[in-house]
Write an enzyme that holds these catalytic residues in place. Structure first.
Site, PDB file in Angstrom:
ATOM      1  N   ARG A 131       0.824  -1.213   0.000  1.00  0.00           N
ATOM      2  CA  ARG A 131       0.000   0.000   0.000  1.00  0.00           C
ATOM      3  C   ARG A 131       0.859   1.264   0.000  1.00  0.00           C
ATOM      4  O   ARG A 131       0.422   2.315  -0.471  1.00  0.00           O
ATOM      5  CB  ARG A 131      -0.932   0.002   1.210  1.00  0.00           C
ATOM      6  N   TYR A 145      -7.934  15.778  -5.367  1.00  0.00           N
ATOM      7  CA  TYR A 145      -8.135  17.048  -4.661  1.00  0.00           C
ATOM      8  C   TYR A 145      -7.286  17.078  -3.399  1.00  0.00           C
ATOM      9  O   TYR A 145      -7.035  16.056  -2.785  1.00  0.00           O
ATOM     10  CB  TYR A 145      -9.605  17.293  -4.305  1.00  0.00           C
ATOM     11  N   PRO A 146      -6.806  18.264  -3.040  1.00  0.00           N
ATOM     12  CA  PRO A 146      -6.075  18.387  -1.789  1.00  0.00           C
ATOM     13  C   PRO A 146      -7.033  18.740  -0.644  1.00  0.00           C
ATOM     14  O   PRO A 146      -8.113  19.289  -0.905  1.00  0.00           O
ATOM     15  CB  PRO A 146      -5.129  19.551  -2.070  1.00  0.00           C
ATOM     16  N   MET A 147      -6.654  18.405   0.566  1.00  0.00           N
ATOM     17  CA  MET A 147      -7.518  18.771   1.699  1.00  0.00           C
ATOM     18  C   MET A 147      -6.725  19.037   2.980  1.00  0.00           C
ATOM     19  O   MET A 147      -5.575  18.647   3.103  1.00  0.00           O
ATOM     20  CB  MET A 147      -8.589  17.704   1.937  1.00  0.00           C
ATOM     21  N   ASP A 148      -7.396  19.704   3.887  1.00  0.00           N
ATOM     22  CA  ASP A 148      -6.859  20.003   5.221  1.00  0.00           C
ATOM     23  C   ASP A 148      -7.803  19.465   6.279  1.00  0.00           C
ATOM     24  O   ASP A 148      -8.973  19.215   5.998  1.00  0.00           O
ATOM     25  CB  ASP A 148      -6.853  21.536   5.452  1.00  0.00           C
ATOM     26  N   HIS A 172     -14.934   6.627   9.468  1.00  0.00           N
ATOM     27  CA  HIS A 172     -14.638   7.042   8.089  1.00  0.00           C
ATOM     28  C   HIS A 172     -14.235   5.819   7.236  1.00  0.00           C
ATOM     29  O   HIS A 172     -14.710   5.651   6.116  1.00  0.00           O
ATOM     30  CB  HIS A 172     -13.511   8.084   8.133  1.00  0.00           C
ATOM     31  N   GLN A 185      -8.592   4.338  -3.349  1.00  0.00           N
ATOM     32  CA  GLN A 185      -8.117   5.642  -2.863  1.00  0.00           C
ATOM     33  C   GLN A 185      -6.643   5.562  -2.506  1.00  0.00           C
ATOM     34  O   GLN A 185      -6.155   4.549  -2.026  1.00  0.00           O
ATOM     35  CB  GLN A 185      -8.963   6.089  -1.669  1.00  0.00           C
ATOM     36  N   SER A 223     -15.242  14.344   8.147  1.00  0.00           N
ATOM     37  CA  SER A 223     -15.303  15.289   7.018  1.00  0.00           C
ATOM     38  C   SER A 223     -16.267  16.433   7.320  1.00  0.00           C
ATOM     39  O   SER A 223     -15.978  17.597   7.026  1.00  0.00           O
ATOM     40  CB  SER A 223     -15.742  14.581   5.730  1.00  0.00           C
TER      41      SER A 223
HETATM   42  O1  76R Z   1      -5.705   3.264   5.804  1.00  0.00           O
HETATM   43  C1  76R Z   1      -6.733   2.614   6.045  1.00  0.00           C
HETATM   44  O2  76R Z   1      -7.393   1.997   5.200  1.00  0.00           O
HETATM   45  C2  76R Z   1      -7.222   2.655   7.450  1.00  0.00           C
HETATM   46  C3  76R Z   1      -8.448   3.431   7.568  1.00  0.00           C
HETATM   47  C4  76R Z   1      -8.346   4.817   6.968  1.00  0.00           C
HETATM   48  C5  76R Z   1      -7.599   5.903   7.442  1.00  0.00           C
HETATM   49  C6  76R Z   1      -6.707   5.980   8.677  1.00  0.00           C
HETATM   50  C7  76R Z   1      -9.006   5.253   5.743  1.00  0.00           C
HETATM   51  C8  76R Z   1      -9.802   4.471   4.951  1.00  0.00           C
HETATM   52  N1  76R Z   1      -8.705   6.574   5.537  1.00  0.00           N
HETATM   53  C9  76R Z   1      -7.838   6.987   6.535  1.00  0.00           C
HETATM   54  C10 76R Z   1      -7.244   8.235   6.674  1.00  0.00           C
HETATM   55 MN1  76R Z   1      -9.472   7.786   4.098  1.00  0.00          MN
HETATM   56  N2  76R Z   1     -10.191   8.967   2.616  1.00  0.00           N
HETATM   57  C11 76R Z   1     -10.124  10.347   2.581  1.00  0.00           C
HETATM   58  C12 76R Z   1     -10.990  10.820   1.556  1.00  0.00           C
HETATM   59  O3  76R Z   1     -13.618  13.689   0.654  1.00  0.00           O
HETATM   60  C13 76R Z   1     -13.493  13.398   1.858  1.00  0.00           C
HETATM   61  O4  76R Z   1     -14.424  13.649   2.710  1.00  0.00           O
HETATM   62  C14 76R Z   1     -12.251  12.732   2.375  1.00  0.00           C
HETATM   63  C15 76R Z   1     -11.284  12.279   1.275  1.00  0.00           C
HETATM   64  C16 76R Z   1     -11.534   9.715   0.927  1.00  0.00           C
HETATM   65  C17 76R Z   1     -12.505   9.714  -0.238  1.00  0.00           C
HETATM   66  C18 76R Z   1     -11.037   8.546   1.603  1.00  0.00           C
HETATM   67  C19 76R Z   1     -11.372   7.245   1.286  1.00  0.00           C
HETATM   68  N3  76R Z   1      -8.463   9.395   4.873  1.00  0.00           N
HETATM   69  C20 76R Z   1      -7.531   9.336   5.864  1.00  0.00           C
HETATM   70  C21 76R Z   1      -6.903  10.618   5.986  1.00  0.00           C
HETATM   71  C22 76R Z   1      -5.757  10.991   6.926  1.00  0.00           C
HETATM   72  C23 76R Z   1      -6.315  11.426   8.244  1.00  0.00           C
HETATM   73  C24 76R Z   1      -5.272  11.627   9.314  1.00  0.00           C
HETATM   74  O5  76R Z   1      -4.252  10.924   9.314  1.00  0.00           O
HETATM   75  O6  76R Z   1      -5.502  12.503  10.169  1.00  0.00           O
HETATM   76  C25 76R Z   1      -7.516  11.459   5.074  1.00  0.00           C
HETATM   77  C26 76R Z   1      -7.195  12.914   4.794  1.00  0.00           C
HETATM   78  C27 76R Z   1      -8.499  10.668   4.386  1.00  0.00           C
HETATM   79  C28 76R Z   1      -9.337  11.150   3.406  1.00  0.00           C
HETATM   80  N4  76R Z   1     -10.427   6.153   3.290  1.00  0.00           N
HETATM   81  C29 76R Z   1     -10.401   4.852   3.756  1.00  0.00           C
HETATM   82  C30 76R Z   1     -11.092   6.152   2.077  1.00  0.00           C
HETATM   83  C31 76R Z   1     -11.482   4.788   1.766  1.00  0.00           C
HETATM   84  C32 76R Z   1     -12.194   4.381   0.477  1.00  0.00           C
HETATM   85  C33 76R Z   1     -11.058   4.000   2.827  1.00  0.00           C
HETATM   86  C34 76R Z   1     -11.253   2.499   2.984  1.00  0.00           C
HETATM   87  C35 76R Z   1     -10.026   1.801   2.450  1.00  0.00           C
HETATM   88  C36 76R Z   1     -10.143   0.331   2.581  1.00  0.00           C
HETATM   89  O7  76R Z   1     -10.050  -0.152   3.706  1.00  0.00           O
HETATM   90  O8  76R Z   1     -10.319  -0.307   1.551  1.00  0.00           O
END
Ligand code: 76R
Length: 249
Positions: A131, A145-148, A172, A185, A223
């Site tokens: 990964r 897209y970038p995000m905060d 999430h 993603q 989000s």
């Molecule tokens: O890494 C992992 O799969 C563990 C669970 C997980 C984390 C820790 C996870 C799963 N994400 C994590 C962290 Mn995510 N993710 C986004 C977006 O548009 C929006 O509202 C948000 C944009 C999407 C679409 C998405 C999809 N994720 C994060 C972080 C870092 C946060 C931090 O460290 O503080 C961000 C910014 C972020 C944003 N996320 C998943 C997905 C998907 C599809 C999963 C499931 C992956 C899977 O298990 O197959």
């Protein structure tokens, strides 16, 4: 004080978006255009060989809308290689007909929010390594897209306790997993590298799945309360064999 989460960092990432200067492209002779296309195709073949050797990955998409025409995403083991690749591309004939539209520098990131097994370093697991150094899917559609995470008044992600953040990210991830097989993603971290904190890259076969996941996630607490978003780019896959047709004038 809230505690930072440890991250695992993989390949370095460049999103490079360009607009085509169609006027000068059309003014070029057909020989010049042909040479430029051929050289670009050769570079694509070189990138493919790097991907084959698992020394990096790339994806090329055409952008819908006026923000750009081409969206390229590159992954390389070091920032130096990323820079070399970018420079090599900039020196091509084809690049003479391109204008910068947007770029984003980051690194593939996984965080250690999930509880860890005693004595097991998650970074050592082959599935984690896969990964962190992903071969990008060449699915029909891509969105970037970038995000905060928000730091405002009541809603400050960076003052929340680790456990609270972990709980929200777990919720999430449950939304995310519903899209398994339909949306892929890649989260890249960009603290210290670029203007936002993370880059979000999504791939889908069905473009509507991109809209659905982003919309559904807006209702996840993480989000809804803490997400701030930059510009969105969406496009369609451009395989090497379609490059000449795409550039034909
Ligand atoms: O890494 C992992 O799969 C563990 C669970 C997980 C984390 C820790 C996870 C799963 N994400 C994590 C962290 Mn995510 N993710 C986004 C977006 O548009 C929006 O509202 C948000 C944009 C999407 C679409 C998405 C999809 N994720 C994060 C972080 C870092 C946060 C931090 O460290 O503080 C961000 C910014 C972020 C944003 N996320 C998943 C997905 C998907 C599809 C999963 C499931 C992956 C899977 O298990 O197959």
């Amino acid at each position: 004080m809230a505690e930072a989460v440890e991250t695992m960092d993989g390949w370095y990432c460049l999103h490079d978006l360009r607009s085509i200067d169609w006027t000068s492209w059309k003014m070029a002779s057909s020989d010049e255009r042909e040479a430029a296309i051929h050289e670009f195709e050769q570079l694509l073949s070189k990138w493919e060989a790097i991907e084959e050797a698992k020394d990096g990955s790339h994806a090329v998409y055409t952008v819908v809308g006026q923000k750009a025409d081409i969206m390229m995403m590159f992954l390389r083991p070091t920032m130096v290689e990323l820079n070399e690749l970018e420079t090599e591309f900039n020196k091509t004939k084809f690049a003479e007909y391109l204008k910068p539209a947007y770029s984003y520098v980051s690194v593939v990131e996984l965080s250690k929010y999930a509880p860890q097994k005693e004595g097991v370093d998650p970074e050592s697991l082959p599935e984690t390594q896969a990964r962190l150094k992903p071969i990008l899917p060449k699915w029909e559609h891509m969105c970037f897209y970038p995000m905060d995470k928000r730091r405002q008044g009541e809603n400050n992600w960076y003052t929340l306790e680790f456990s609270e953040r972990g709980k929200m990210l777990y919720e999430h991830s449950k939304t995310g997993r519903k899209y398994a097989g339909r949306v892929k993603q890649i989260i890249t971290g960009s603290f210290g590298f670029d203007d936002w904190e993370w880059g979000v890259t999504l791939f889908a076969h069905d473009v509507l799945q991109l809209k659905r996941i982003v919309y559904e996630m807006r209702f996840d607490e993480v989000s809804a309360k803490y997400g701030e978003f930059g510009e969105f780019f969406v496009g369609n896959h451009l395989p090497k064999e379609n490059v000449a047709a795409y550039l034909h004038v």
